[in-house]
Design a protein around this motif. Structure first.
Motif, PDB file in Angstrom:
ATOM      1  N   SER A 158      39.254  -7.322   9.082  1.00 27.82           N
ATOM      2  CA  SER A 158      40.177  -8.112   9.903  1.00 27.82           C
ATOM      3  C   SER A 158      39.510  -9.138  10.822  1.00 27.82           C
ATOM      4  O   SER A 158      40.183 -10.012  11.359  1.00 27.82           O
ATOM      5  CB  SER A 158      41.024  -7.174  10.777  1.00 27.82           C
ATOM      6  OG  SER A 158      40.191  -6.393  11.625  1.00 27.82           O
ATOM      7  N   ASP A 159      38.193  -9.053  10.993  1.00 27.83           N
ATOM      8  CA  ASP A 159      37.483  -9.894  11.952  1.00 27.83           C
ATOM      9  C   ASP A 159      36.452 -10.759  11.221  1.00 27.83           C
ATOM     10  O   ASP A 159      35.522 -10.239  10.601  1.00 27.83           O
ATOM     11  CB  ASP A 159      36.803  -9.004  12.995  1.00 27.83           C
ATOM     12  CG  ASP A 159      36.172  -9.792  14.121  1.00 27.83           C
ATOM     13  OD1 ASP A 159      35.183 -10.514  13.868  1.00 27.83           O
ATOM     14  OD2 ASP A 159      36.639  -9.677  15.274  1.00 27.83           O
ATOM     15  N   ASP A 160      36.599 -12.078  11.312  1.00 28.92           N
ATOM     16  CA  ASP A 160      35.697 -12.984  10.602  1.00 28.92           C
ATOM     17  C   ASP A 160      34.239 -12.798  11.002  1.00 28.92           C
ATOM     18  O   ASP A 160      33.345 -12.819  10.148  1.00 28.92           O
ATOM     19  CB  ASP A 160      36.110 -14.435  10.844  1.00 28.92           C
ATOM     20  CG  ASP A 160      37.296 -14.848  10.000  1.00 28.92           C
ATOM     21  OD1 ASP A 160      37.671 -14.093   9.082  1.00 28.92           O
ATOM     22  OD2 ASP A 160      37.864 -15.937  10.267  1.00 28.92           O
ATOM     23  N   ALA A 161      33.979 -12.641  12.287  1.00 35.99           N
ATOM     24  CA  ALA A 161      32.600 -12.535  12.749  1.00 35.99           C
ATOM     25  C   ALA A 161      31.923 -11.282  12.189  1.00 35.99           C
ATOM     26  O   ALA A 161      30.756 -11.321  11.772  1.00 35.99           O
ATOM     27  CB  ALA A 161      32.549 -12.516  14.278  1.00 35.99           C
TER      28      ALA A 161
ATOM     29  N   ALA B 232      32.863  -9.654   9.456  1.00 42.20           N
ATOM     30  CA  ALA B 232      32.742  -9.862   8.015  1.00 42.20           C
ATOM     31  C   ALA B 232      31.536 -10.744   7.691  1.00 42.20           C
ATOM     32  O   ALA B 232      30.783 -10.484   6.744  1.00 42.20           O
ATOM     33  CB  ALA B 232      34.018 -10.489   7.466  1.00 42.20           C
ATOM     34  N   GLU B 233      31.332 -11.783   8.485  1.00 41.34           N
ATOM     35  CA  GLU B 233      30.201 -12.681   8.253  1.00 41.34           C
ATOM     36  C   GLU B 233      28.864 -11.976   8.490  1.00 41.34           C
ATOM     37  O   GLU B 233      27.902 -12.190   7.747  1.00 41.34           O
ATOM     38  CB  GLU B 233      30.333 -13.911   9.146  1.00 41.34           C
ATOM     39  CG  GLU B 233      31.451 -14.852   8.700  1.00 41.34           C
ATOM     40  CD  GLU B 233      31.808 -15.896   9.742  1.00 41.34           C
ATOM     41  OE1 GLU B 233      31.116 -15.939  10.792  1.00 41.34           O
ATOM     42  OE2 GLU B 233      32.763 -16.655   9.509  1.00 41.34           O
TER      43      GLU B 233
ATOM     44  N   SER C 147      41.388  -8.699   2.240  1.00 38.07           N
ATOM     45  CA  SER C 147      40.807  -8.625   3.587  1.00 38.07           C
ATOM     46  C   SER C 147      40.021  -9.885   3.929  1.00 38.07           C
ATOM     47  O   SER C 147      39.722 -10.715   3.074  1.00 38.07           O
ATOM     48  CB  SER C 147      39.891  -7.410   3.691  1.00 38.07           C
ATOM     49  OG  SER C 147      38.795  -7.537   2.789  1.00 38.07           O
ATOM     50  N   ARG C 148      39.668 -10.000   5.197  1.00 41.46           N
ATOM     51  CA  ARG C 148      38.799 -11.095   5.617  1.00 41.46           C
ATOM     52  C   ARG C 148      37.416 -10.940   4.975  1.00 41.46           C
ATOM     53  O   ARG C 148      36.764 -11.928   4.656  1.00 41.46           O
ATOM     54  CB  ARG C 148      38.655 -11.107   7.149  1.00 41.46           C
ATOM     55  CG  ARG C 148      39.943 -11.327   7.909  1.00 41.46           C
ATOM     56  CD  ARG C 148      40.639 -12.621   7.464  1.00 41.46           C
ATOM     57  NE  ARG C 148      39.795 -13.793   7.649  1.00 41.46           N
ATOM     58  CZ  ARG C 148      39.859 -14.898   6.906  1.00 41.46           C
ATOM     59  NH1 ARG C 148      40.704 -14.960   5.889  1.00 41.46           N
ATOM     60  NH2 ARG C 148      39.076 -15.926   7.158  1.00 41.46           N
ATOM     61  N   LEU C 149      36.997  -9.705   4.765  1.00 39.83           N
ATOM     62  CA  LEU C 149      35.715  -9.469   4.093  1.00 39.83           C
ATOM     63  C   LEU C 149      35.733 -10.074   2.695  1.00 39.83           C
ATOM     64  O   LEU C 149      34.750 -10.696   2.266  1.00 39.83           O
ATOM     65  CB  LEU C 149      35.415  -7.969   4.013  1.00 39.83           C
ATOM     66  CG  LEU C 149      34.078  -7.593   3.367  1.00 39.83           C
ATOM     67  CD1 LEU C 149      32.917  -8.084   4.216  1.00 39.83           C
ATOM     68  CD2 LEU C 149      33.985  -6.087   3.162  1.00 39.83           C
TER      69      LEU C 149
ATOM     70  N   ASP D 195      37.521 -12.634   1.714  1.00 34.43           N
ATOM     71  CA  ASP D 195      37.482 -14.091   1.868  1.00 34.43           C
ATOM     72  C   ASP D 195      36.064 -14.582   2.146  1.00 34.43           C
ATOM     73  O   ASP D 195      35.613 -15.572   1.557  1.00 34.43           O
ATOM     74  CB  ASP D 195      38.398 -14.523   3.004  1.00 34.43           C
ATOM     75  CG  ASP D 195      39.876 -14.279   2.695  1.00 34.43           C
ATOM     76  OD1 ASP D 195      40.221 -14.154   1.509  1.00 34.43           O
ATOM     77  OD2 ASP D 195      40.667 -14.205   3.656  1.00 34.43           O
ATOM     78  N   VAL D 196      35.366 -13.905   3.050  1.00 30.27           N
ATOM     79  CA  VAL D 196      34.008 -14.320   3.407  1.00 30.27           C
ATOM     80  C   VAL D 196      33.058 -14.124   2.231  1.00 30.27           C
ATOM     81  O   VAL D 196      32.198 -14.972   1.953  1.00 30.27           O
ATOM     82  CB  VAL D 196      33.514 -13.548   4.652  1.00 30.27           C
ATOM     83  CG1 VAL D 196      32.044 -13.857   4.932  1.00 30.27           C
ATOM     84  CG2 VAL D 196      34.361 -13.915   5.870  1.00 30.27           C
TER      85      VAL D 196
END
Length: 257
Positions: free
Chosen positions: A118-121, A123-124, A149-151, A153-154
């Motif tokens: 859920s959190d881009d940072a 996941a990055e 998930s955002r994971l 996407d990243v």
């Protein structure tokens, strides 16, 4: 008919890993952050190698006291978390090399899994750590995580391959997230319930949610938590019934080789 990988979280010093590893095709080995590490990690990887089970690293926030189930994202910046996770993943990679096998994938544990979804940072940081280790060991590692998930996407924006995962022993909310463990009914302890959920996901790409609705859920790997009650029995029942329905059980690393 579909091909499904059956994975389990192991090396956490709280389950019947030996029996579980006779059933699953992939294992996510605790990397020392929330449990395991050192001799437990090495022994678990050796057990995987003897059974030809694909080995993945299972890093987490460094929080053994809470089994990695409390979010610590406010305590780390991107660079620091990447370094922490890279160290854990490298430990599993080293154990694989010593055991004569290869690291194939990485799956986050506990709160890190949910934060990366859920959190881009977060996941990055996670994807960066995986990419760095993949370069260092010269292997194309894939990442396992929640579909949509955002994971995901990243990962798809990077060079790291993403493989969607679903759980047979956890209840789902209508938005596709897992029901929090603090809520009644969040963990399936009855093997027939887990078998029914596994069949629905594998054959229909759907899952019944805790509120009675049915949602789409496409996954290529199904997880049984090694610390769940009767995990080995549950995994065995799931495997047997999937095969009986014509589903091929095989590790992602072999399917996509």
């Amino acid at each position: 008919m579909p091909i499904i990988d059956l994975n389990a979280d192991v090396g956490e010093e709280c389950g019947d890993d030996a029996t579980l590893l006779d059933v699953v095709t992939s294992a996510n080995v605790a990397a020392g952050g929330h449990a395991g590490g050192d001799e437990v990690l090495r022994s678990t990887v050796q057990q995987c190698a003897r059974r030809h089970v694909a080995v993945g690293a299972h890093p987490s926030y460094p929080d053994r006291r809470n089994f990695g189930r409390l979010s610590m994202k406010s305590e780390y910046d991107v660079t620091h978390l990447t370094d922490v996770l890279r160290h854990q993943i490298r430990a599993v990679a080293a154990a694989c090399s010593a055991a004569g096998t290869s690291l194939t994938h990485v799956k986050a544990h506990g709160a890190l899994y949910h934060d990366a979804a859920s959190d881009d940072a977060i996941a990055e940081s996670f994807i960066s750590a995986v990419a760095k280790v993949a370069t260092e060991i010269g292997s194309n590692l894939y990442v396992t995580g929640a579909a949509g998930s955002r994971l995901q996407d990243v990962a798809e924006a990077s060079t790291v391959r993403f493989v969607a995962e679903a759980f047979v022993d956890r209840a789902y909310n209508a938005d596709g997230t897992l029901v929090p463990r603090s809520q009644a009914g969040s963990v399936h302890e009855d093997p027939p319930v887990a078998v029914s959920q596994a069949l629905s996901i594998a054959l229909n790409r759907q899952v019944d949610t805790i509120d009675g609705t049915v949602i789409d859920l496409a996954a290529r790997t199904l997880c049984v938590h090694g610390d769940s009650p009767e995990a080995a029995v549950m995994a065995g029942a799931v495997r047997t019934e999937l095969i009986a329905r014509g589903v091929t059980i095989a590790p992602i690393a072999d399917v996509d080789a």
